[in-house]
Design an enzyme around this catalytic site. Structure first.
Site, PDB file in Angstrom:
ATOM      1  N   PRO A 110       0.825  -1.209   0.000  1.00 17.10           N
ATOM      2  CA  PRO A 110       0.000   0.000   0.000  1.00 17.10           C
ATOM      3  C   PRO A 110       0.863   1.264   0.000  1.00 17.10           C
ATOM      4  O   PRO A 110       1.911   1.282   0.650  1.00 17.10           O
ATOM      5  CB  PRO A 110      -0.820  -0.098   1.290  1.00 17.10           C
ATOM      6  CG  PRO A 110      -0.233  -1.202   2.083  1.00 17.10           C
ATOM      7  CD  PRO A 110       0.646  -2.027   1.202  1.00 17.10           C
ATOM      8  N   VAL A 111       0.412   2.278  -0.742  1.00 15.74           N
ATOM      9  CA  VAL A 111       1.197   3.524  -0.788  1.00 15.74           C
ATOM     10  C   VAL A 111       0.911   4.359   0.458  1.00 15.74           C
ATOM     11  O   VAL A 111      -0.109   4.182   1.118  1.00 15.74           O
ATOM     12  CB  VAL A 111       0.893   4.355  -2.064  1.00 15.74           C
ATOM     13  CG1 VAL A 111       1.375   3.632  -3.308  1.00 15.74           C
ATOM     14  CG2 VAL A 111      -0.556   4.723  -2.154  1.00 15.74           C
ATOM     15  N   GLY A 114       4.084   3.844   4.942  1.00 16.75           N
ATOM     16  CA  GLY A 114       5.349   3.622   5.657  1.00 16.75           C
ATOM     17  C   GLY A 114       5.946   2.257   5.404  1.00 16.75           C
ATOM     18  O   GLY A 114       6.857   1.840   6.113  1.00 16.75           O
ATOM     19  N   LEU A 115       5.453   1.560   4.367  1.00 19.24           N
ATOM     20  CA  LEU A 115       5.970   0.216   4.105  1.00 19.24           C
ATOM     21  C   LEU A 115       6.950   0.182   2.934  1.00 19.24           C
ATOM     22  O   LEU A 115       7.290  -0.880   2.424  1.00 19.24           O
ATOM     23  CB  LEU A 115       4.808  -0.764   3.871  1.00 19.24           C
ATOM     24  CG  LEU A 115       3.848  -0.934   5.052  1.00 19.24           C
ATOM     25  CD1 LEU A 115       2.749  -1.936   4.721  1.00 19.24           C
ATOM     26  CD2 LEU A 115       4.590  -1.381   6.311  1.00 19.24           C
ATOM     27  N   GLY A 116       7.370   1.346   2.488  1.00 19.92           N
ATOM     28  CA  GLY A 116       8.447   1.399   1.482  1.00 19.92           C
ATOM     29  C   GLY A 116       7.982   1.151   0.057  1.00 19.92           C
ATOM     30  O   GLY A 116       8.786   0.678  -0.764  1.00 19.92           O
ATOM     31  N   SER A 117       6.734   1.484  -0.266  1.00 16.91           N
ATOM     32  CA  SER A 117       6.240   1.143  -1.606  1.00 16.91           C
ATOM     33  C   SER A 117       7.048   1.831  -2.707  1.00 16.91           C
ATOM     34  O   SER A 117       7.391   1.202  -3.712  1.00 16.91           O
ATOM     35  CB  SER A 117       4.753   1.473  -1.746  1.00 16.91           C
ATOM     36  OG  SER A 117       4.570   2.859  -1.715  1.00 16.91           O
ATOM     37  N   ALA A 119      10.225   2.940  -2.668  1.00 13.51           N
ATOM     38  CA  ALA A 119      11.570   2.361  -2.788  1.00 13.51           C
ATOM     39  C   ALA A 119      11.512   0.957  -3.388  1.00 13.51           C
ATOM     40  O   ALA A 119      12.401   0.553  -4.148  1.00 13.51           O
ATOM     41  CB  ALA A 119      12.240   2.322  -1.415  1.00 13.51           C
ATOM     42  N   ALA A 120      10.449   0.216  -3.083  1.00 12.68           N
ATOM     43  CA  ALA A 120      10.323  -1.144  -3.623  1.00 12.68           C
ATOM     44  C   ALA A 120      10.078  -1.098  -5.132  1.00 12.68           C
ATOM     45  O   ALA A 120      10.674  -1.871  -5.896  1.00 12.68           O
ATOM     46  CB  ALA A 120       9.201  -1.893  -2.914  1.00 12.68           C
ATOM     47  N   ASP A 161      15.338   3.153   4.047  1.00  6.68           N
ATOM     48  CA  ASP A 161      14.339   2.401   3.278  1.00  6.68           C
ATOM     49  C   ASP A 161      14.976   1.726   2.062  1.00  6.68           C
ATOM     50  O   ASP A 161      14.805   0.520   1.846  1.00  6.68           O
ATOM     51  CB  ASP A 161      13.204   3.329   2.806  1.00  6.68           C
ATOM     52  CG  ASP A 161      12.337   3.829   3.952  1.00  6.68           C
ATOM     53  OD1 ASP A 161      12.710   3.607   5.115  1.00  6.68           O
ATOM     54  OD2 ASP A 161      11.279   4.426   3.679  1.00  6.68           O
TER      55      ASP A 161
HETATM   56  C1  MEV Z   1      10.753   6.478   6.966  1.00  5.94           C
HETATM   57  O1  MEV Z   1      10.558   5.116   6.629  1.00  5.94           O
HETATM   58  C2  MEV Z   1      11.724   6.584   8.094  1.00  5.94           C
HETATM   59  C3  MEV Z   1      12.053   8.006   8.547  1.00  5.94           C
HETATM   60  O2  MEV Z   1      13.033   7.864   9.580  1.00  5.94           O
HETATM   61  C4  MEV Z   1      12.599   8.861   7.431  1.00  5.94           C
HETATM   62  C5  MEV Z   1      13.976   8.427   6.966  1.00  5.94           C
HETATM   63  O3  MEV Z   1      14.668   7.681   7.640  1.00  5.94           O
HETATM   64  O4  MEV Z   1      14.356   8.896   5.872  1.00  5.94           O
HETATM   65  C6  MEV Z   1      10.843   8.695   9.147  1.00  5.94           C
END
Ligand code: MEV
Length: 334
Positions: A110-111, A114-117, A119-120, A161
């Site tokens: 999911p976008v 915070g699950l890295g979509s 970068a993945a 990430d």
């Molecule tokens: C984001 O996944 C993690 C943060 O620490 C930002 C970063 O490290 O660039 C919030």
């Protein structure tokens, strides 16, 4: 990496199609403080993946990303669009022309959660293009290319990430240093629960920066305390002491509240997980929305899952961090 070292990332042959994938990620501890040079720990979510498929196709290079409504020749995307940027950067890096191909992007991640979509997706594209031309794409190189695109999404990312996704293994990470693999003394069972509220990493990171600029002493102290929790967590993970790790996660969540990146919905999920018997729980990633993670043992996993659902989680994933020594061959930085 190269197609030879991680054949599971890449399948197909050039005459038909080349398909490559990359995992999502969660930050176990240390988010935000990691932007300011403190350590953090992240793990890949190998069961949740983005795919990039290159399909032979005459005419100009074409991108299809149905989830975001893109179906266009690459030349029609702005050059700083993240999808265009990673394609150009990779072609430049491997010194090859763009192939006569259609690039199709699909993702289960999911976008804005915070699950890295992002970068993945970028990682899968680098792997697919490198595989098309049969050139190596080792984790440090992939990570460095993806970092350039992360800067478009996130402004001043720490690089954690792209690192955990490119290496696809648990990492202890300090900005600007080669990631250290993490030995795991006993398998860890985690639940990742999505609040359903978007987490805008760029905005939250910028907000923390403004607060840090306004109150540097207070924020530096908070980041120091996060770093202490990360160090204790690292030792707990190595010893296989899930109970101690859970306590460190709880403490890290409290510090993230003080940093100002939690939200009532996240606190509710964290509380629900703890009350149902989780060993520890915290928000994961940039915060304000997105996901929380709960450390569980086998006997409580189902109860915690039910409690998270009742408390409003819209998706729950289970992931295990397998026991084992740190993988032996982690390449150094590029
Ligand atoms: C984001 O996944 C993690 C943060 O620490 C930002 C970063 O490290 O660039 C919030």
């Amino acid at each position: 990496m190269g197609t030879g070292r991680h054949p599971d990332y890449v399948s197909g042959v050039k005459e038909t199609a080349i398909r490559a994938s990359a995992s999502g990620k969660v930050i176990l501890l240390g988010e935000h403080a990691v932007v300011y040079g403190r350590p953090a720990i992240a793990i890949p979510l190998s069961g949740l993946r983005a795919q990039a498929t290159l399909i032979p196709h005459p005419g100009p290079f074409h991108i299809q990303a149905p989830a975001v409504g893109i179906d266009a020749p690459l030349s029609k995307l702005p050059p700083d669009h993240p999808l265009a940027r990673i394609v150009y950067l990779t072609a430049e890096h491997i010194r090859r022309p763009l192939p006569d191909a259609l690039l199709r992007i699909e993702s289960e991640i999911p976008v804005a959660s915070g699950l890295g979509s992002g970068a993945a997706v970028s990682t899968a594209i680098v792997r697919a293009l490198a595989a098309w031309y049969g050139v190596p794409a080792d984790p440090p190189t992939v990570s460095a290319l993806v970092y350039e695109v992360e800067r478009i999404y996130h402004g001043t990312p720490s690089g954690i990430d792209n690192t955990v996704i490119a290496y696809e293994q648990p990492v202890y990470f300090i900005r600007g240093q080669a990631p250290e693999p993490l030995p795991v003394g006993a398998t860890l069972h985690l639940l990742v629960a999505d609040s359903g509220i978007p987490s805008q990493t760029r905005e939250v990171v910028e907000d923390v920066r403004r607060n840090w600029e306004a109150e540097p002493t207070r924020y530096e102290m908070l980041f120091e305390r996060v770093a202490e929790e990360v160090e204790k967590a690292r030792e707990a993970i190595t010893r296989g002491d899930a109970r101690a790790l859970g306590k460190r996660m709880d403490a890290n969540h409290k510090l993230l509240q003080e940093i100002g990146v939690s939200a009532p919905a996240l606190d509710r999920l964290v509380e629900a997980a703890r009350r149902a018997g989780a060993l520890g729980a915290k928000l994961s990633g940039a915060g304000r929305g997105g996901n929380i993670i709960a450390l569980v043992d086998k006997s409580t996993a189902e109860r915690v899952r039910e409690a998270l659902k009742t408390a409003g989680a819209v998706h729950i994933w289970q992931t295990d961090v397998e026991m084992g020594p740190a993988p032996l061959a982690v390449p150094g930085p590029s």
